[in-house]
Design an enzyme around this catalytic site. Sequence first.
Site, PDB file in Angstrom:
ATOM      1  N   GLU A 127       0.851  -1.185   0.000  1.00  0.00           N
ATOM      2  CA  GLU A 127       0.000   0.000   0.000  1.00  0.00           C
ATOM      3  C   GLU A 127       0.890   1.239   0.000  1.00  0.00           C
ATOM      4  O   GLU A 127       1.837   1.290   0.766  1.00  0.00           O
ATOM      5  CB  GLU A 127      -0.907   0.025   1.236  1.00  0.00           C
ATOM      6  CG  GLU A 127      -1.902   1.165   1.160  1.00  0.00           C
ATOM      7  CD  GLU A 127      -2.883   1.202   2.342  1.00  0.00           C
ATOM      8  OE1 GLU A 127      -2.777   0.374   3.259  1.00  0.00           O
ATOM      9  OE2 GLU A 127      -3.744   2.084   2.316  1.00  0.00           O
ATOM     10  N   GLY A 267       3.349   2.514  10.579  1.00  0.00           N
ATOM     11  CA  GLY A 267       3.152   1.804  11.840  1.00  0.00           C
ATOM     12  C   GLY A 267       2.920   0.324  11.610  1.00  0.00           C
ATOM     13  O   GLY A 267       3.595  -0.529  12.185  1.00  0.00           O
ATOM     14  N   ALA A 268       1.951   0.022  10.748  1.00  0.00           N
ATOM     15  CA  ALA A 268       1.607  -1.373  10.492  1.00  0.00           C
ATOM     16  C   ALA A 268       0.720  -1.452   9.263  1.00  0.00           C
ATOM     17  O   ALA A 268       0.188  -0.437   8.813  1.00  0.00           O
ATOM     18  CB  ALA A 268       0.877  -1.968  11.689  1.00  0.00           C
ATOM     19  N   MET A 269       0.559  -2.679   8.731  1.00  0.00           N
ATOM     20  CA  MET A 269      -0.155  -2.841   7.471  1.00  0.00           C
ATOM     21  C   MET A 269      -1.050  -4.073   7.512  1.00  0.00           C
ATOM     22  O   MET A 269      -0.637  -5.147   7.933  1.00  0.00           O
ATOM     23  CB  MET A 269       0.877  -2.941   6.334  1.00  0.00           C
ATOM     24  CG  MET A 269       0.293  -3.163   4.970  1.00  0.00           C
ATOM     25  SD  MET A 269      -0.747  -1.758   4.457  1.00  0.00           S
ATOM     26  CE  MET A 269      -1.901  -2.616   3.408  1.00  0.00           C
ATOM     27  N   HIS A 303      -6.576  -2.015  15.087  1.00  0.00           N
ATOM     28  CA  HIS A 303      -6.809  -1.279  13.843  1.00  0.00           C
ATOM     29  C   HIS A 303      -6.570  -2.176  12.626  1.00  0.00           C
ATOM     30  O   HIS A 303      -7.432  -2.297  11.751  1.00  0.00           O
ATOM     31  CB  HIS A 303      -5.881  -0.064  13.815  1.00  0.00           C
ATOM     32  CG  HIS A 303      -5.976   0.769  12.581  1.00  0.00           C
ATOM     33  ND1 HIS A 303      -6.724   1.918  12.506  1.00  0.00           N
ATOM     34  CD2 HIS A 303      -5.413   0.618  11.352  1.00  0.00           C
ATOM     35  CE1 HIS A 303      -6.619   2.430  11.297  1.00  0.00           C
ATOM     36  NE2 HIS A 303      -5.819   1.659  10.572  1.00  0.00           N
ATOM     37  N   GLU A 304      -5.406  -2.815  12.586  1.00  0.00           N
ATOM     38  CA  GLU A 304      -5.094  -3.637  11.403  1.00  0.00           C
ATOM     39  C   GLU A 304      -6.028  -4.842  11.334  1.00  0.00           C
ATOM     40  O   GLU A 304      -6.463  -5.246  10.255  1.00  0.00           O
ATOM     41  CB  GLU A 304      -3.631  -4.080  11.406  1.00  0.00           C
ATOM     42  CG  GLU A 304      -2.606  -2.950  11.549  1.00  0.00           C
ATOM     43  CD  GLU A 304      -2.800  -1.769  10.611  1.00  0.00           C
ATOM     44  OE1 GLU A 304      -3.465  -1.905   9.570  1.00  0.00           O
ATOM     45  OE2 GLU A 304      -2.291  -0.669  10.940  1.00  0.00           O
TER      46      GLU A 304
END
Length: 884
Positions: A127, A267-269, A303-304
């Site tokens: 992304e 942060g993260a995906m 969130h992820e």
Amino acid sequence: MRTQEHIPVRLQDYRPYPFSISHVSLVFDLHPTRTIVTSRLIIDRKPHEWAKGEALQLDGVGLDLLSVEINGQPVAAQDYHLGEDGLTLKSVPDSFKLETKVAINPAANTALSGLYMSAGRFCTQCEAEGFRHITFWPDRPDVMSRFHVRVEAPEADFPSLLSNGNRVAIGQYDDGRHWAAWDDPHLKPSYLFALVAGGFDTLEDQFTTRSGRTVDLCIYVDKGAASRAIYAMDALKRSMTWDEEVFGREYDLDMFNIVAVSDFNFGAMENKGLNIFNSALLLADETTATDADYEAIEAVVAHEYFHNWSGNRVTCRDWFQLSLKEGFTVFRDQEFSADQRSRAVKRIKDVKALRARQFPEDSGPLAHPVRPKSYVKIDNFYTATIYEKGAEIIRVLQTLVGRDAFLEGANLYFDENDGTAATIEDWLHAMRTATGNQLHGIERWYDQAGTPCLEAISDYDAATQKLTIRFQQSTPDTPGQSSKSWVPLPISMAFFGPDGAPLQLRLAETDIAADDWLIPMASTSLELQFEGVADRPVVSYMRGFSAPVRLITNHSDADLALLAACDTDPFVRWESTQTIARNTLLSVAQSLAAGREPDVRQDLARAFQGALADAARDPAFTALLLRLPDVSELMQLQPLCDPSNLLAARAFVRSLLAEQLDAELSACFAIYDPAQAFSASAQAAGQRALMAACLDLLCASGTDRAAMRAENTFFAARNMTDMMTALDGLSQFGGARYHAALAAFKQRFTDNALVMDKWFRVQAMALCEDPLQTFKNLRVDPSFTLLNPNRVRALGGAFASGNPAAFHRVDGTGYQAIADLIADVDSTNGALAARLGTVFESCSRVNEPRQKLAKRTLQVLLDRNSLSANTREILSKIYDGLIA
Ligand code: BES
Ligand code: ZN
């Protein structure tokens, strides 16, 4: 003028892709410097008139094309065009198989987008547009396909071979290589593709969904770090339960994997079934992580995970719809954290973050709508506006229709759009259908940039016993946007009598009477009248921060003091204390600038006294009350400010409070027992936060006694939170004690990069000694590296946004230092440099001499031909907004 040489992408130019690709099979023959990617696609032209005769266009950047075949036949060179950014096949059949083979070099990929190496492992970040660095493909979110992936690599070096979905087969070759095949049964866009290969330790667990599916959960971490993933694993299981209970959403694969990597731009995906995390947002134990880290890990894991529905099952049609998944998912993770911890404390922290990051963005040169109309580099649009303002819009919607109707609307949205790429219209359509509420004007929240300003003027007439409130809203002009209209604003209100007790009021000419009011404002102005009001009430507005506006009232200092002490809404209690503090700080700043001795009113000290007296009831909340607005928040309140004057005012007020409240602060500080057993619970964290807030203020006294307290706290600390609290305290003094603590810290944690980031951050933000010189020394410290994004942010980001008086030095040397860092980072990682570049946005709020220096500094940067498109887009917008 700095013209942008890169052509923007426009929302109005959206066209559907003319082909569908039902299946994609990828084979990765992994090698650090030469990985071969074979891609086989099953392609069909869409059966529409507009798709007839269209060429097949595939994105691809930096790929070494080895072969192209259609239905098993090589395509002749004259039948395709290979350009800088992709591959075009002019005339293709209506249904065919396409095979391409490319070579890529993951070891040379320092931009960390696509397939790259981190600590000797392969990993991906796709992304928004990373997949085009891996293979030729229509790299846009509305092309969804079924992915089958085979990964091959030497087994000794890369024992784990991971991709999306379920692992369906594994095998070995004679030459020491092995392979794994992965099948993802869900349609997905390329940005959710992921691949990881390397050696890890793992933490394994299981989750049973409410329909009885068993899911194998596994977190992949550095050797020896599995115990530091326990907290994240627990957060994952709590997230899975929460999404079932609140949104009725279940997980949909047999496995869920998370991998921690140390070099990561974000942060993260949320890659389908294979989330990839910056290790800073995954690994925690009490000796290495602070309470803020634990809180962030819980929120990011959630969130992820939540993206599995809001983002993956229902994705975005195009990147203009980014907030459809990000704003909504931030809202979902905020609600999760509120349910897991304290709702009031969570709301205050979220509002603080919104004001610190989104409000300035929305009032400066980078202001843009939650759904922008155009962009140059999509990476630059992962902004506080898309995320945090986007989440606030969802909350506004929920407040307008009510929680139950909102959840029905969300449910309908998921069901109607499952497996598709949706738009914000689809979201609003589901909400309108499910709730029957027309939500008139809600689109303006998405289309208009700028923070709405709400003015609320109340007027009490004792003779007629009437209370009149006049509301007026307006949204300021922003770059390229003027003449804005009203937005629907839910105004949550209550009233308090002179004794602080809640009052029930009756709306004039009706028999509607209530304690709590929710007024949906759907116009530019609104007048409310209440009758039979015996005493002058104090109005509590925007309870729980019911909409993301700047509120202006005609509250007196006494009104604010009453709300700070008595409001039943903790948010308004906090907000009123903050308003008293803001007013105090600004008036002190004025006096100091004029060379006058500041005359400080007692309201603030009294509010703090009240907070401290009540500290035991909710320590986390009290800790928030005791924190004064920081310099960057004050900078937003004063156009053309002098940050050093604001810093001086803050220091003045803090030392006064430290002196006046010494007894109360000392007593509250002394309650804390540093030797008590550690718990990561919100309650235990609250006690630590309260101790930290007290020590922080006590240190503002500048006394030796306070310095010794900080020093003792440092050496008695049994957890990282207390250790950082103490270091922060010592950093207010500088000198031998501070440096001894820093040295001890470095010696103990020198092998732990995440903890060393904290060592950089605390020094970058320290006000003591010469902050710019400190920054320059750290820049050449042997443990500083430009190649690790966490380290760059821990030094550069922390200095420029956390040490505003030093960054905005009147001689311009702060700007120069950060510009030099940006230039260096830009040559290896444009996306990271561009993010760092956003710190210059604050220059639009400083006085003229500073703005001129900043502008000149940016000019030199922009004159470099080699500057990345990412960084150029950000810096040129900021440049254009500065005084010449
Ligand atoms: N989808 C994003 C990751 C991402 C960010 C991809 C920027 C491309 C560009 C992910 O879901 C996300 O939002 N991550 C946040 C953390 C989150 C808790 C707000 C991040 O990485 O900062
Ligand atoms: Zn996200």
